[in-house]
Design a protein around this motif. Sequence first.
Motif, PDB file in Angstrom:
ATOM      1  N   GLU A 134       0.828  -1.212   0.000  1.00  0.00           N
ATOM      2  CA  GLU A 134       0.000   0.000   0.000  1.00  0.00           C
ATOM      3  C   GLU A 134       0.859   1.257   0.000  1.00  0.00           C
ATOM      4  N   SER A 170      -3.392   7.412   1.082  1.00  0.00           N
ATOM      5  CA  SER A 170      -3.847   6.596  -0.055  1.00  0.00           C
ATOM      6  C   SER A 170      -5.164   5.890   0.251  1.00  0.00           C
ATOM      7  N   ARG A 171      -5.493   5.753   1.520  1.00  0.00           N
ATOM      8  CA  ARG A 171      -6.730   5.079   1.916  1.00  0.00           C
ATOM      9  C   ARG A 171      -7.935   6.027   1.933  1.00  0.00           C
TER      10      ARG A 171
END
Length: 629
Positions: A134, A170-171
């Motif tokens: 991630e 990014s989440r």
Amino acid sequence: MFTKPTPAKDLTIWEDAEKMIEKARRDGVETVWDRFEQQTPGCKFCELGLTCKNCNMGPCRISIKENGKMQRGVCGADGDVIVARNFGRFVAGGSAGHSDHGRDLIEVLEAIVEGEAPDYTITDVEKLQRVAAELGIATEGREVMAIAGDLVDACFADFGSRKKELGFASRVPEVRKEIWRKYKVMPRGVDREIAEMMHRTHMGCDNDAVSTLLHAARTALADGWGGSMIGTELSDIIFGLPTPSKSQVNLGVIKESSVNILVHGHNPVVSEMVLAAARDPEMIAKAQAAGADGINIGGLCCTGNELLGRQGIPMAGNHLMTELAIVTGAVEAVVVDYQCIMPSMVQAAACYHTKFITTADKAQFTGAIHISFNTATAAKQAREIVDMAIEAYAERDQSRVEIPVAPVDAVTGFSNEALLNMLGGTLDPLLDAIKDGSIRGVVAIVGCNNPKFQHDSQNVGLAKELIKRDILVLATGCITTAAGKAGLMVPEGSEMAGTGLQKICSALNIPPVLHFGSCVDNSRVIQLCGIIANALGVDISDLPVWGASPEWYSEKAVAIGLYCVASGIPVQIGTPPQITGSKLVTDLALNGLEDVFGASFLVEPDYAVAAEKMDERIKAKRRALGLSE
């Protein structure tokens, strides 16, 4: 003049707490409720947030003049500025606490990688690889320690000053990130935002209340999507994912015939080792040789929650129960790390045979036994701690022992991964339940107790009101013990829920209140909201969700509340922070943030009224999404 103390039954809703408050009074042990009465009434200037001691021209306190105008401090700061500065520093303190917890976990992972923590290991390699990927770290065909080393560097970088956005941004749904960029609150680095908050609130710096408050939001976001999230993810990697299992809660988990050790604080680095030592056959044999039938580990507050979720250890109590656990007279040792630990526990322990043992150099207590815990020698030091407890057992006065109740069962240990696994590896069943109204909304109730309320009355009352309305409750921190004691953390507890939620609980064999970890694990909640929002193609603020902290007390709770609001999740609190001396700041918190972040705070001390207001918003969000009631 002598004032008769408040009856114990008026201070708490629990039998075990009531009995131990009465025993503490008989034993001459001062508790948090005694000190609360001594401090009442509090300073009105402080309560309103209208005091300032940020420089030595003061301290100043601001009041309304006869002509209706607000006074100014010596430097010329008005009430709005002073309230905003105080609130900003409050948020910085809370963000520092949870984020420093995260930094400690990075340092443990670094020690594992460098071979300097022989008693620790990487338990969940799959999660290590997934989290690393991630964050843009190559994983294919690489050694585990090489990946872990790169993850250490990436996490440390999120604490620095050279990035424009945190890695876990990014989440976050893209539409939410655009809001953060528009208002310049995109978190860049944990330490950077905290340091800037302290700089901005120095005399002669940020003297615009709105500007200060926006940076407070940025500081809180750096905690929620940075420090806290790192703490949660690395704890899972090192110690393993929480998995649902049966355990027990209340003071009845303390065993009269065992050596009882209670772990307290927030960081599992120490408590995991103490638990391992207590399970060592050699240590158990020592305890039996001392006359006990074994060694019993119980949890308090969030360190307890960490072990509860991963290891299934029982929970003795939450924040306001910590002194009362000692008052049972059956606790050989309380082993603490940091945060939410009342200094009074040292004095309470001294009234009995209990050893009060501190382990973190950043959290030392006058009068305690201090063992500077080192990851290089963790197992050895944990055995020393257990040895102390076994020796203390011989000093126990059995005539002073009183275990007030029998323990009750609870099913705990949920996480996003556990939830997905339970749903067959996809969120679709949860989304379908939300769409058809079986689950009308989701509310995360965040821990904390405050003697300003009857102990746990608001936490339990709100949870019960919500589940009756088919609203799923996620519990973190100190509400865990309360919900467990109330019977809300077993599948049978769904009998108290609405018919839709009952159906879901029955199908999945889950409780209507899911234990989602410690208070640092509220990062799981915001991540879950991000996952759901991305799946539906909407912003987090469009979801029928709430956060709540009815009995909050700490700086960390305010930081959590603010990062939830800034992420688009409205938050109910039972009492306001110290901001009500400024109409501007208060209006912004209760209303104005809605225009900025699509969410704001609700201050409502009555759980029934709060539940109704929260439900009205959930209805509106469902209608806007085109969902049925």
